[in-house]
Design an enzyme around this catalytic site. Structure first.
Site, PDB file in Angstrom:
ATOM      1  N   ASN A 220     -63.365   5.674  -5.313  1.00 11.19           N
ATOM      2  CA  ASN A 220     -62.924   6.872  -5.616  1.00 11.19           C
ATOM      3  C   ASN A 220     -64.133   7.374  -6.441  1.00 11.19           C
ATOM      4  O   ASN A 220     -64.956   6.549  -6.771  1.00 11.19           O
ATOM      5  CB  ASN A 220     -61.692   7.030  -6.353  1.00 11.19           C
ATOM      6  CG  ASN A 220     -61.977   6.045  -7.719  1.00 11.19           C
ATOM      7  OD1 ASN A 220     -62.417   6.466  -8.692  1.00 11.19           O
ATOM      8  ND2 ASN A 220     -60.868   4.918  -7.803  1.00 11.19           N
ATOM      9  N   ASP A 290     -54.744   2.368  -6.186  1.00 11.00           N
ATOM     10  CA  ASP A 290     -53.249   2.022  -6.016  1.00 11.00           C
ATOM     11  C   ASP A 290     -53.103   0.907  -4.929  1.00 11.00           C
ATOM     12  O   ASP A 290     -52.108   0.432  -4.772  1.00 11.00           O
ATOM     13  CB  ASP A 290     -52.253   3.159  -5.895  1.00 11.00           C
ATOM     14  CG  ASP A 290     -52.259   3.772  -7.248  1.00 11.00           C
ATOM     15  OD1 ASP A 290     -52.304   3.205  -8.460  1.00 11.00           O
ATOM     16  OD2 ASP A 290     -52.216   5.337  -7.376  1.00 11.00           O
ATOM     17  N   LYS A 300     -68.653  -7.150   9.763  1.00  9.37           N
ATOM     18  CA  LYS A 300     -68.802  -5.534   9.709  1.00  9.37           C
ATOM     19  C   LYS A 300     -67.739  -5.213  10.905  1.00  9.37           C
ATOM     20  O   LYS A 300     -68.131  -5.807  12.095  1.00  9.37           O
ATOM     21  CB  LYS A 300     -69.951  -5.263  10.069  1.00  9.37           C
ATOM     22  CG  LYS A 300     -70.436  -3.646  10.340  1.00  9.37           C
ATOM     23  CD  LYS A 300     -71.776  -2.890  10.025  1.00  9.37           C
ATOM     24  CE  LYS A 300     -71.873  -1.630  10.159  1.00  9.37           C
ATOM     25  NZ  LYS A 300     -72.300  -1.395  11.828  1.00  9.37           N
ATOM     26  N   PHE A 336     -54.202   6.511 -19.164  1.00 10.64           N
ATOM     27  CA  PHE A 336     -54.567   7.859 -18.873  1.00 10.64           C
ATOM     28  C   PHE A 336     -53.638   8.439 -17.907  1.00 10.64           C
ATOM     29  O   PHE A 336     -53.126   7.537 -16.983  1.00 10.64           O
ATOM     30  CB  PHE A 336     -56.074   7.829 -18.482  1.00 10.64           C
ATOM     31  CG  PHE A 336     -57.091   7.929 -19.445  1.00 10.64           C
ATOM     32  CD1 PHE A 336     -57.093   7.004 -20.453  1.00 10.64           C
ATOM     33  CD2 PHE A 336     -57.920   9.073 -19.456  1.00 10.64           C
ATOM     34  CE1 PHE A 336     -58.034   7.124 -21.601  1.00 10.64           C
ATOM     35  CE2 PHE A 336     -58.862   9.257 -20.575  1.00 10.64           C
ATOM     36  CZ  PHE A 336     -58.873   8.215 -21.573  1.00 10.64           C
ATOM     37  N   LYS A 350     -44.462   8.712 -17.688  1.00  8.05           N
ATOM     38  CA  LYS A 350     -45.365   7.414 -17.506  1.00  8.05           C
ATOM     39  C   LYS A 350     -45.602   6.805 -18.829  1.00  8.05           C
ATOM     40  O   LYS A 350     -45.316   5.548 -18.868  1.00  8.05           O
ATOM     41  CB  LYS A 350     -46.858   7.894 -17.236  1.00  8.05           C
ATOM     42  CG  LYS A 350     -47.215   7.060 -16.022  1.00  8.05           C
ATOM     43  CD  LYS A 350     -48.433   7.963 -15.427  1.00  8.05           C
ATOM     44  CE  LYS A 350     -48.130   8.435 -13.888  1.00  8.05           C
ATOM     45  NZ  LYS A 350     -49.489   9.115 -13.401  1.00  8.05           N
ATOM     46  N   LYS A 354     -44.150   2.939 -18.461  1.00  9.73           N
ATOM     47  CA  LYS A 354     -45.111   1.894 -18.874  1.00  9.73           C
ATOM     48  C   LYS A 354     -45.189   1.119 -20.186  1.00  9.73           C
ATOM     49  O   LYS A 354     -45.926   0.514 -20.536  1.00  9.73           O
ATOM     50  CB  LYS A 354     -46.538   2.378 -18.312  1.00  9.73           C
ATOM     51  CG  LYS A 354     -46.322   2.973 -16.769  1.00  9.73           C
ATOM     52  CD  LYS A 354     -47.853   3.026 -16.441  1.00  9.73           C
ATOM     53  CE  LYS A 354     -47.839   3.432 -14.910  1.00  9.73           C
ATOM     54  NZ  LYS A 354     -49.207   3.439 -14.040  1.00  9.73           N
TER      55      LYS A 354
HETATM   56  N1  CTP Z   1     -53.584   2.146 -13.799  1.00 11.89           N
HETATM   57  C1  CTP Z   1     -53.647   0.787 -13.766  1.00 11.89           C
HETATM   58  N2  CTP Z   1     -53.452   0.000 -12.685  1.00 11.89           N
HETATM   59  C2  CTP Z   1     -52.990   0.568 -11.508  1.00 11.89           C
HETATM   60  C3  CTP Z   1     -52.871   2.119 -11.413  1.00 11.89           C
HETATM   61  C4  CTP Z   1     -53.083   2.710 -12.670  1.00 11.89           C
HETATM   62  O1  CTP Z   1     -53.807   0.369 -14.807  1.00 11.89           O
HETATM   63  N3  CTP Z   1     -53.034  -0.058 -10.412  1.00 11.89           N
HETATM   64  C5  CTP Z   1     -53.727   2.874 -14.712  1.00 11.89           C
HETATM   65  C6  CTP Z   1     -54.854   3.850 -14.990  1.00 11.89           C
HETATM   66  O2  CTP Z   1     -55.857   3.037 -15.724  1.00 11.89           O
HETATM   67  C7  CTP Z   1     -54.465   5.021 -16.046  1.00 11.89           C
HETATM   68  C8  CTP Z   1     -52.971   5.004 -15.633  1.00 11.89           C
HETATM   69  O3  CTP Z   1     -52.748   3.813 -14.999  1.00 11.89           O
HETATM   70  O4  CTP Z   1     -54.514   4.638 -17.284  1.00 11.89           O
HETATM   71  C9  CTP Z   1     -52.332   6.207 -14.863  1.00 11.89           C
HETATM   72  O5  CTP Z   1     -52.826   5.877 -13.537  1.00 11.89           O
HETATM   73  P1  CTP Z   1     -52.308   7.355 -12.513  1.00 11.89           P
HETATM   74  O6  CTP Z   1     -53.105   6.865 -11.034  1.00 11.89           O
HETATM   75  O7  CTP Z   1     -52.387   8.605 -13.019  1.00 11.89           O
HETATM   76  O8  CTP Z   1     -50.796   6.862 -12.231  1.00 11.89           O
HETATM   77  P2  CTP Z   1     -49.906   5.942 -11.553  1.00 11.89           P
HETATM   78  O9  CTP Z   1     -49.186   5.152 -12.312  1.00 11.89           O
HETATM   79  O10 CTP Z   1     -50.874   5.314 -10.535  1.00 11.89           O
HETATM   80  O11 CTP Z   1     -48.857   6.967 -10.933  1.00 11.89           O
HETATM   81  P3  CTP Z   1     -49.100   7.909  -9.834  1.00 11.89           P
HETATM   82  O12 CTP Z   1     -50.172   7.505  -8.855  1.00 11.89           O
HETATM   83  O13 CTP Z   1     -47.639   7.838  -8.835  1.00 11.89           O
HETATM   84  O14 CTP Z   1     -49.192   9.379 -10.439  1.00 11.89           O
END
Ligand code: CTP
Length: 408
Positions: A220, A290, A300, A336, A350, A354
């Site tokens: 990303n 995620d 490759k 975040f 969230k 969490k």
């Molecule tokens: N985060 C994490 N581990 C993951 C995904 C996210 O530690 N596998 C943490 C990020 O570092 C951030 C927070 O979770 O502090 C929020 O991530 P975000 O992508 O906004 O939320 P998600 O929990 O993944 O939920 P969604 O994508 O459904 O909004």
């Protein structure tokens, strides 16, 4: 907090203004109380200037308009630290003697957290009378910040040098966070260990790369800038920082920052869960993928032709949610959130789900905020109901605001 800094008559009193300055920087209000002998080493003008408050040193001085006599002061203070604490001060407190402004206040200040940072010659420190007095005070719940070993002002080398102001300030910060770091909780004579590992903060930063094959990955646009700015802001405040970062061009400059480089979400998960128990807080700013491909080819992959190509993705572990389940009393957890719809409602959800203490909501509405740029605009939402919205600021300023709101 309102911190009372007591200063007694040892050479280490010259470090008291530095301690006061650090406590003020942590956001505390400070009131100094000095013995007459302390004022042989440090001047009232210095203490009043750095604390921004009148010095209290004479038990029978005329009461002024904001009444600093000892009972008013013990009601005012949330916590008290005596640095340096001489053998004489320790002995008087252990025996219940109140013959000047500071010792009288110390007796009155019996129901609130009290810290002593002893400083004296090694032979005095090791004297059975002093050790017995310290044990008595410890048994009464007084926190003793162990002196360091080293060269003493008298030329001798050994134990007795006052802990550094940074370490004393760190003990006060830990008190606010509800953390005690004794060498050995079961040992009644143990002292608080300065420079404790519990003053460390874990920060995650940058993107993660999830490998498809030996040359391709899913990633990303995260640059890591926000996480590195957080690490620098924390280090500048005197925290040790465990920075776990995905691939980034950012550099950490401060010597207090210990960097662990990772690539994938699973590597970040492994490092973060290993380090979190050694830290007093964690701020997870990384943009963690995620999902990852269910399979990584070790070569490759070749073109598949017109049929196209399908990648099957499996879910990565949620690092933030896992730390939320690991969190112990006194540890803070900050996450975040990047939301597009119902931003605050989702962020608060969230926060609850969490088990976070704070969530930092990134704004997507600003051109200058988000991935890659040097500025950001955030809303910091606390479990305690607090809500702070920053204007568009440099990421360094946003980081300082996050540290101030979430850790102090
Ligand atoms: N985060 C994490 N581990 C993951 C995904 C996210 O530690 N596998 C943490 C990020 O570092 C951030 C927070 O979770 O502090 C929020 O991530 P975000 O992508 O906004 O939320 P998600 O929990 O993944 O939920 P969604 O994508 O459904 O909004």
């Amino acid at each position: 907090m309102r911190v009372i800094v007591g200063i007694t008559g040892g050479i280490a009193a010259y470090k008291a203004p530095q301690l006061v300055r650090l406590l003020k920087k942590q956001g505390h209000e400070v009131q100094c109380v000095a013995t007459r002998h302390a004022l042989e080493f440090v001047t009232p003008l210095t203490l009043e200037t750095v604390s921004g408050n009148r010095l209290y040193s004479e038990l029978f001085a005329p009461v002024n308009d904001h009444s600093t006599e000892h009972i008013a002061l013990k009601d005012w203070g949330d916590i008290m630290v005596v640095a340096p604490a001489t053998a004489n001060c320790i002995g008087k407190l252990a025996s219940g003697i109140a013959d000047d402004a500071l010792s009288t206040l110390l007796l009155a200040f019996s129901h609130k957290p009290l810290y002593l940072a002893p400083a004296m010659n090694t032979d005095m420190w090791e004297h059975p009378a002093v050790q017995q007095n310290l044990a008595t005070l410890k048994a009464r719940g007084v926190n003793i910040i162990a002196p360091a070993e080293g060269e003493l002002a008298c030329g001798a080398t050994g134990a007795g040098r006052m802990a550094e102001p940074e370490d004393i300030a760190s003990a006060i910060r830990n008190e606010k966070l509800g953390i005690r770091n004794l060498a050995d909780e079961s040992n009644n004579s143990s002292f608080l260990i300065p420079n404790s590992s519990l003053s460390k903060v874990l920060v995650t930063a940058g993107p993660t790369y999830e490998k498809i094959d030996s040359v391709r990955f899913i990633g990303n646009y995260s640059s890591g800038k926000m996480g590195f700015a957080l690490a620098e802001a924390l280090a500048a405040e005197g925290y040790g920082v465990e920075l776990v970062t995905g691939p980034t061009a950012c550099r950490a400059e401060h010597p207090n920052i210990h960097r662990t480089d990772v690539e994938s979400a699973r590597e970040m998960y492994e490092a973060a869960t290993r380090l979190f128990p050694t830290c007093c807080a964690a701020i997870l700013s990384a943009a963690v993928a995620d999902y990852r491909p269910d399979h990584t080819a070790d070569h490759k992959l070749k073109k598949q032709g017109d049929e196209g190509m399908t990648l099957t993705l499996v879910q990565n572990p949620d690092i933030l949610a896992t730390l939320g389940t690991m969190k112990q009393e006194g540890q803070r957890l900050v996450g975040f959130a990047l939301e597009t719809d119902d931003e605050e409602v989702n962020a608060r959800r969230k926060l609850e789900k969490k088990n976070l203490d704070y969530i930092v909501l990134n704004s997507l509405r600003d051109k200058g905020a988000g991935f890659g740029v040097d500025t950001n605009r955030v809303t910091i939402i606390g479990r305690d109901g607090s809500r702070t919205e920053t204007p568009l600021l440099s990421k360094a300023d946003v980081a300082r605001e996050i540290v101030r709101r979430c850790l102090q």
